[in-house]
Design a protein around this motif. Structure first.
Motif, PDB file in Angstrom:
ATOM      1  N   VAL A  43       0.836  -1.203   0.000  1.00 43.79           N
ATOM      2  CA  VAL A  43       0.000   0.000   0.000  1.00 43.79           C
ATOM      3  C   VAL A  43       0.869   1.252   0.000  1.00 43.79           C
ATOM      4  O   VAL A  43       0.428   2.330  -0.373  1.00 43.79           O
ATOM      5  CB  VAL A  43      -0.941   0.006   1.225  1.00 43.79           C
ATOM      6  CG1 VAL A  43      -0.173   0.218   2.517  1.00 43.79           C
ATOM      7  CG2 VAL A  43      -2.013   1.077   1.067  1.00 43.79           C
ATOM      8  N   THR A  89      -6.643   2.614  -1.746  1.00 44.46           N
ATOM      9  CA  THR A  89      -7.198   2.340  -0.421  1.00 44.46           C
ATOM     10  C   THR A  89      -8.416   1.426  -0.517  1.00 44.46           C
ATOM     11  O   THR A  89      -8.613   0.533   0.311  1.00 44.46           O
ATOM     12  CB  THR A  89      -7.590   3.658   0.272  1.00 44.46           C
ATOM     13  OG1 THR A  89      -6.442   4.503   0.361  1.00 44.46           O
ATOM     14  CG2 THR A  89      -8.119   3.395   1.674  1.00 44.46           C
ATOM     15  N   ILE A 143      -5.514  -2.131  -6.162  1.00 46.10           N
ATOM     16  CA  ILE A 143      -4.264  -1.581  -5.634  1.00 46.10           C
ATOM     17  C   ILE A 143      -3.305  -1.261  -6.777  1.00 46.10           C
ATOM     18  O   ILE A 143      -2.690  -0.193  -6.828  1.00 46.10           O
ATOM     19  CB  ILE A 143      -3.622  -2.559  -4.637  1.00 46.10           C
ATOM     20  CG1 ILE A 143      -4.495  -2.691  -3.383  1.00 46.10           C
ATOM     21  CG2 ILE A 143      -2.218  -2.088  -4.233  1.00 46.10           C
ATOM     22  CD1 ILE A 143      -4.005  -3.748  -2.412  1.00 46.10           C
ATOM     23  N   VAL A 192      -7.285  -2.045  -0.780  1.00 51.57           N
ATOM     24  CA  VAL A 192      -6.884  -2.589   0.517  1.00 51.57           C
ATOM     25  C   VAL A 192      -8.104  -3.076   1.291  1.00 51.57           C
ATOM     26  O   VAL A 192      -8.108  -4.148   1.899  1.00 51.57           O
ATOM     27  CB  VAL A 192      -6.122  -1.520   1.339  1.00 51.57           C
ATOM     28  CG1 VAL A 192      -5.924  -1.984   2.776  1.00 51.57           C
ATOM     29  CG2 VAL A 192      -4.780  -1.225   0.694  1.00 51.57           C
TER      30      VAL A 192
END
Length: 311
Positions: free
Chosen positions: A102, A124, A271, A127
């Motif tokens: 990340v 995000t 991602i 994630v």
């Protein structure tokens, strides 16, 4: 001779392959080795390897340890590995590789004065999809706790990458810097062991895992990655380093039976796409001119007054 940008692309890709093997290796090792001791032992072996290379090449210079930023980077690195090793104990190796990376969508925020909002939000969201599979009940599970730990580790390493880039831009020798960071990491990672005891591995598999992690995916990929920072922006190299996610996922599927479910694939794709959006606005670095390194984008380099020796 000025470093070649195309060669440095290759260094990043090789580093990502080596780092990719560390995730299934760590998952196998933390089953028999205390996570805190694993961090210390892995960093200590990597540091010894780095110091050996420095001594053999006559580049050993203790002045690297007088640089406060080297100690700061060591502390950040130690915290990141402590979080990752504690987290991977609770979650899978493939998800750890995804969530740790990340930092690819966080690094640009630290490198420039404005937020590349779209890429950061997409990354995000990826994630969240990977960690929860869109099931809020999973937030109470032990695996989510592991996911959260490795996610925080990824955030921590974003600061580490930016700090290392600043050292490179100041003229630090990439070999000495790599070895110095690992040495300070090992020293700082040893501190918690004085309070919790020194839980040594109780079988040969644990020591074998430590040896592999210390000798293969520690000093060498760090050396390659830091060396590439001479010509490649951290946001671009961060995108290239995502190859480690693929390596980790394939090895985890083969050796650990990690599932490659639709949510993991979809979250990973988000991602990767978020990272692409973030790095899309980066200006390509021109090839070095005959007189030396070419100028680089503002988010890639800020030159400082000092110069030190680095790995």
């Amino acid at each position: 001779m000025a470093p070649s940008r195309s060669r440095d692309f290759g260094l990043v890709l090789l580093a990502s392959v080596l780092w990719g093997t560390s995730f299934p290796g760590s998952k196998l090792t933390v089953g028999t080795v205390d996570p805190l001791f694993l961090t210390f032992a892995r960093m200590a072996i990597g540091a010894l390897l780095g110091m050996t290379v420095l001594a053999a090449t006559r580049r050993l210079d203790r002045r690297v340890f007088r640089e406060p930023l080297v100690w700061v980077l060591g502390a950040i690195n130690a915290i990141g590995f402590e979080l990752q090793n504690e987290g991977i104990l609770l979650t899978t190796a493939s998800k750890t590789a995804l969530l740790v990376n990340v930092n690819v969508v966080i690094i640009p925020v630290l490198m420039v004065l404005f937020l590349k909002v779209a890429g950061i939000l997409i990354g995000t969201l990826g994630v969240v999809v990977v960690a929860t599979k869109l099931d809020l009940a999973s937030l109470a599970g032990g695996q989510f706790a592991g996911d959260l730990l490795v996610f925080v580790a990824g955030v921590v390493w974003a600061f580490y990458v930016v700090g290392a880039k600043k050292m490179v831009d100041r003229g630090a020798d990439y070999v000495a810097l790599s070895a110095g960071i690992l040495a300070t990491t090992a020293l700082l990672a040893a501190i918690p062991l004085f309070f919790v005891g020194w839980p040594l591995p109780t079988n040969g598999n644990g020591w074998l895992g430590i040896a592999y992690l210390g000798l293969v995916p520690t000093f060498t990929p760090l050396l390659l990655y830091v060396a590439s920072m001479r010509t490649i922006s951290p946001t671009v190299s961060g995108l290239l380093i995502l190859l480690e996610v693929v390596v980790a996922a394939v090895l985890s599927f083969l050796f650990l039976r990690d599932p490659l479910g639709v949510y993991t694939l979809a979250g990973g794709a988000l991602i990767l796409f978020g990272a692409y959006v973030v790095t899309r606005g980066d200006q390509p670095m021109p090839e070095p001119a005959a007189g030396g390194l070419a100028s680089v984008p503002s988010d890639a380099t800020r030159r400082g007054p000092g110069r030190i020796i680095r790995r």
